[in-house]
Write a protein that holds these residues in place. Structure first.
Motif, PDB file in Angstrom:
ATOM      1  N   ALA A 199      31.998 -12.798 -28.183  1.00 48.11           N
ATOM      2  CA  ALA A 199      30.919 -12.857 -26.923  1.00 48.11           C
ATOM      3  C   ALA A 199      29.548 -13.407 -27.340  1.00 48.11           C
ATOM      4  CB  ALA A 199      30.837 -11.394 -26.333  1.00 48.11           C
ATOM      5  N   LEU A 200      29.186 -12.787 -28.511  1.00 50.29           N
ATOM      6  CA  LEU A 200      27.814 -13.071 -29.125  1.00 50.29           C
ATOM      7  C   LEU A 200      27.778 -14.753 -29.322  1.00 50.29           C
ATOM      8  CD1 LEU A 200      26.967 -10.306 -31.379  1.00 50.29           C
ATOM      9  CD2 LEU A 200      25.687 -11.091 -29.581  1.00 50.29           C
ATOM     10  N   THR A 201      29.011 -15.169 -29.909  1.00 54.52           N
ATOM     11  CA  THR A 201      29.223 -16.897 -30.281  1.00 54.52           C
ATOM     12  C   THR A 201      29.182 -17.566 -29.041  1.00 54.52           C
ATOM     13  OG1 THR A 201      30.448 -16.183 -32.498  1.00 54.52           O
ATOM     14  CG2 THR A 201      30.761 -18.316 -31.479  1.00 54.52           C
ATOM     15  N   GLU A 202      29.997 -17.059 -27.976  1.00 55.28           N
ATOM     16  CA  GLU A 202      29.764 -17.755 -26.936  1.00 55.28           C
ATOM     17  C   GLU A 202      28.401 -17.727 -26.134  1.00 55.28           C
ATOM     18  OE1 GLU A 202      33.243 -16.154 -24.622  1.00 55.28           O
ATOM     19  OE2 GLU A 202      34.724 -16.792 -26.111  1.00 55.28           O
ATOM     20  N   HIS A 203      27.710 -16.793 -26.174  1.00 57.38           N
ATOM     21  CA  HIS A 203      26.459 -16.810 -25.787  1.00 57.38           C
ATOM     22  C   HIS A 203      25.495 -17.837 -26.371  1.00 57.38           C
ATOM     23  CE1 HIS A 203      25.858 -12.602 -23.812  1.00 57.38           C
ATOM     24  NE2 HIS A 203      26.956 -13.002 -23.245  1.00 57.38           N
ATOM     25  N   ALA A 204      25.717 -17.793 -27.665  1.00 57.76           N
ATOM     26  CA  ALA A 204      24.996 -18.815 -28.510  1.00 57.76           C
ATOM     27  C   ALA A 204      25.227 -20.167 -28.231  1.00 57.76           C
ATOM     28  CB  ALA A 204      24.938 -18.546 -30.091  1.00 57.76           C
ATOM     29  N   ALA A 205      26.457 -20.422 -27.612  1.00 61.22           N
ATOM     30  CA  ALA A 205      26.939 -21.793 -27.426  1.00 61.22           C
ATOM     31  C   ALA A 205      26.521 -22.146 -26.037  1.00 61.22           C
ATOM     32  CB  ALA A 205      28.417 -21.751 -27.152  1.00 61.22           C
ATOM     33  N   MET A 206      26.250 -21.036 -25.210  1.00 66.21           N
ATOM     34  CA  MET A 206      25.750 -21.451 -23.593  1.00 66.21           C
ATOM     35  C   MET A 206      24.259 -21.539 -23.773  1.00 66.21           C
ATOM     36  SD  MET A 206      28.299 -19.331 -21.069  1.00 66.21           S
ATOM     37  CE  MET A 206      28.494 -17.851 -21.939  1.00 66.21           C
ATOM     38  N   ARG A 207      23.566 -20.936 -24.625  1.00 64.34           N
ATOM     39  CA  ARG A 207      22.228 -21.159 -24.757  1.00 64.34           C
ATOM     40  C   ARG A 207      21.884 -22.510 -25.309  1.00 64.34           C
ATOM     41  NH1 ARG A 207      21.875 -15.589 -26.719  1.00 64.34           N
ATOM     42  NH2 ARG A 207      20.359 -14.407 -25.420  1.00 64.34           N
ATOM     43  N   LEU A 255      24.150 -25.113 -24.712  1.00 62.72           N
ATOM     44  CA  LEU A 255      24.117 -25.744 -23.614  1.00 62.72           C
ATOM     45  C   LEU A 255      23.061 -26.175 -22.694  1.00 62.72           C
ATOM     46  CD1 LEU A 255      27.896 -25.265 -22.301  1.00 62.72           C
ATOM     47  CD2 LEU A 255      26.855 -27.550 -22.901  1.00 62.72           C
ATOM     48  N   ILE A 256      22.602 -25.015 -22.471  1.00 68.16           N
ATOM     49  CA  ILE A 256      21.203 -24.846 -21.594  1.00 68.16           C
ATOM     50  C   ILE A 256      20.222 -25.665 -22.290  1.00 68.16           C
ATOM     51  CG2 ILE A 256      19.250 -23.405 -20.892  1.00 68.16           C
ATOM     52  CD1 ILE A 256      21.747 -23.189 -18.912  1.00 68.16           C
ATOM     53  N   GLY A 257      20.060 -25.626 -23.680  1.00 69.89           N
ATOM     54  CA  GLY A 257      19.116 -26.448 -24.255  1.00 69.89           C
ATOM     55  C   GLY A 257      19.351 -27.921 -24.139  1.00 69.89           C
ATOM     56  N   LEU A 258      20.591 -28.357 -24.163  1.00 75.32           N
ATOM     57  CA  LEU A 258      20.880 -29.741 -24.212  1.00 75.32           C
ATOM     58  C   LEU A 258      20.993 -30.331 -22.752  1.00 75.32           C
ATOM     59  CD1 LEU A 258      24.273 -29.901 -26.026  1.00 75.32           C
ATOM     60  CD2 LEU A 258      22.146 -30.904 -26.601  1.00 75.32           C
ATOM     61  N   ILE A 259      21.020 -29.400 -21.611  1.00 71.97           N
ATOM     62  CA  ILE A 259      20.713 -29.758 -20.131  1.00 71.97           C
ATOM     63  C   ILE A 259      19.466 -29.804 -19.961  1.00 71.97           C
ATOM     64  CG2 ILE A 259      21.158 -28.611 -18.001  1.00 71.97           C
ATOM     65  CD1 ILE A 259      23.835 -27.628 -18.771  1.00 71.97           C
ATOM     66  N   ASN A 260      18.514 -28.958 -20.593  1.00 74.53           N
ATOM     67  CA  ASN A 260      17.040 -29.108 -20.156  1.00 74.53           C
ATOM     68  C   ASN A 260      16.626 -30.510 -20.997  1.00 74.53           C
ATOM     69  OD1 ASN A 260      14.888 -28.266 -19.390  1.00 74.53           O
ATOM     70  ND2 ASN A 260      14.338 -27.026 -21.296  1.00 74.53           N
ATOM     71  N   GLU A 261      16.964 -30.921 -22.263  1.00 75.51           N
ATOM     72  CA  GLU A 261      16.468 -32.203 -22.810  1.00 75.51           C
ATOM     73  C   GLU A 261      17.314 -33.206 -22.015  1.00 75.51           C
ATOM     74  OE1 GLU A 261      18.211 -32.128 -26.730  1.00 75.51           O
ATOM     75  OE2 GLU A 261      17.238 -30.287 -27.404  1.00 75.51           O
ATOM     76  N   ASP A 262      18.367 -33.174 -21.690  1.00 74.94           N
ATOM     77  CA  ASP A 262      18.855 -34.443 -21.079  1.00 74.94           C
ATOM     78  C   ASP A 262      18.677 -34.517 -19.568  1.00 74.94           C
ATOM     79  OD1 ASP A 262      19.943 -35.226 -23.447  1.00 74.94           O
ATOM     80  OD2 ASP A 262      22.087 -34.639 -23.051  1.00 74.94           O
ATOM     81  N   ASP A 266      32.653 -24.563 -16.942  1.00 78.42           N
ATOM     82  CA  ASP A 266      33.788 -23.971 -17.483  1.00 78.42           C
ATOM     83  C   ASP A 266      33.419 -22.880 -18.462  1.00 78.42           C
ATOM     84  OD1 ASP A 266      35.080 -25.666 -15.677  1.00 78.42           O
ATOM     85  OD2 ASP A 266      35.329 -26.968 -17.235  1.00 78.42           O
ATOM     86  N   SER A 267      32.499 -22.848 -19.294  1.00 78.00           N
ATOM     87  CA  SER A 267      32.128 -21.874 -20.358  1.00 78.00           C
ATOM     88  C   SER A 267      31.741 -20.562 -19.573  1.00 78.00           C
ATOM     89  CB  SER A 267      31.299 -22.366 -21.189  1.00 78.00           C
ATOM     90  OG  SER A 267      31.573 -23.625 -22.024  1.00 78.00           O
ATOM     91  N   MET A 268      31.072 -20.699 -18.773  1.00 81.91           N
ATOM     92  CA  MET A 268      30.383 -19.409 -17.870  1.00 81.91           C
ATOM     93  C   MET A 268      31.669 -18.730 -17.550  1.00 81.91           C
ATOM     94  SD  MET A 268      27.121 -18.223 -15.679  1.00 81.91           S
ATOM     95  CE  MET A 268      27.434 -19.973 -14.783  1.00 81.91           C
ATOM     96  N   GLU A 269      32.385 -19.422 -16.889  1.00 83.01           N
ATOM     97  CA  GLU A 269      33.312 -18.719 -16.030  1.00 83.01           C
ATOM     98  C   GLU A 269      34.681 -17.923 -17.229  1.00 83.01           C
ATOM     99  OE1 GLU A 269      37.313 -19.367 -13.178  1.00 83.01           O
ATOM    100  OE2 GLU A 269      35.680 -20.939 -13.181  1.00 83.01           O
ATOM    101  N   ALA A 270      35.000 -18.845 -18.297  1.00 84.80           N
ATOM    102  CA  ALA A 270      35.787 -18.317 -19.191  1.00 84.80           C
ATOM    103  C   ALA A 270      35.163 -17.027 -19.950  1.00 84.80           C
ATOM    104  CB  ALA A 270      36.246 -19.465 -20.251  1.00 84.80           C
ATOM    105  N   HIS A 271      33.926 -17.223 -20.269  1.00 83.99           N
ATOM    106  CA  HIS A 271      33.053 -16.031 -20.901  1.00 83.99           C
ATOM    107  C   HIS A 271      33.146 -14.704 -20.141  1.00 83.99           C
ATOM    108  CE1 HIS A 271      30.256 -13.964 -23.425  1.00 83.99           C
ATOM    109  NE2 HIS A 271      29.575 -13.980 -22.446  1.00 83.99           N
ATOM    110  N   ILE A 272      32.976 -14.993 -18.791  1.00 83.76           N
ATOM    111  CA  ILE A 272      33.000 -13.720 -17.947  1.00 83.76           C
ATOM    112  C   ILE A 272      34.355 -13.102 -17.830  1.00 83.76           C
ATOM    113  CG2 ILE A 272      32.764 -13.235 -15.253  1.00 83.76           C
ATOM    114  CD1 ILE A 272      30.486 -15.120 -15.247  1.00 83.76           C
TER     115      ILE A 272
END
Length: 161
Positions: free
Chosen positions: A78-86, A88-95, A108-114
């Motif tokens: 779960a911690l690893t998935e949180h880090a991966a989504m963070r 992604l948010i950084g990449l989305i914010n940059e791009d 997809d990541s958020m749904e699978a994580h939940i």
């Protein structure tokens, strides 16, 4: 056929489970916007709104109250998935609105994580954490996350016009 009965959740973790519903709705909204060909900057702004107004504090609560207190493999996942989504948010914010594949990946990541948390991790924690510790966690959650997140984003891009 899968078992679609609602998952019974302890009273102590209910605030997080209610917030998970908002996360699933967010993923659905992103997918609907992409399906309808909505201008990507509208979806981008929504993702950032959802992160800033809900998801970042939700992650912080899970990490501080549940996942950082255990060496269990599911907590580490779960911690690893949180880090991966963070990330992604950084990449989305940059791009910004330039790479919509990131939007789908985020949804997809958020749904699978939940699903992982609700179907595997929370039942494990409810079964293994001492009742007093669960009650303590529940009291903190009731104070910090006792009000259900209301997604009041004004641009309903996910509704087909």
């Amino acid at each position: 056929m899968g078992d679609n009965k609602p998952i019974k959740r302890s009273l102590w973790l209910m605030p997080l489970s209610r917030e998970h519903h908002a996360g699933l709705q967010c993923a659905w909204k992103i997918r609907e916007g992409l399906k309808y060909g909505v201008e990507t900057d509208r979806i981008w702004r929504y993702i950032l709104y959802f992160w800033e107004n809900h998801l970042s504090s939700h992650f912080r609560a899970e990490e501080e109250l549940l996942y950082n207190t255990s060496d269990d493999a599911l907590c580490k996942q779960a911690l690893t998935e949180h880090a991966a989504m963070r990330e992604l948010i950084g990449l989305i914010n940059e791009d910004g609105d330039e790479d919509v594949r990131l939007y789908k990946q985020f949804a997809d990541s958020m749904e699978a994580h939940i699903r992982l948390e609700e179907r595997q991790l929370f039942p494990l924690l409810e079964a293994t954490l001492p009742a007093a510790e669960l009650a303590e966690i529940g009291a903190v959650l009731a104070g910090e996350h006792g009000t259900v997140f209301k997604d009041e984003y004004p641009d309903e891009f996910w509704i087909k016009s």
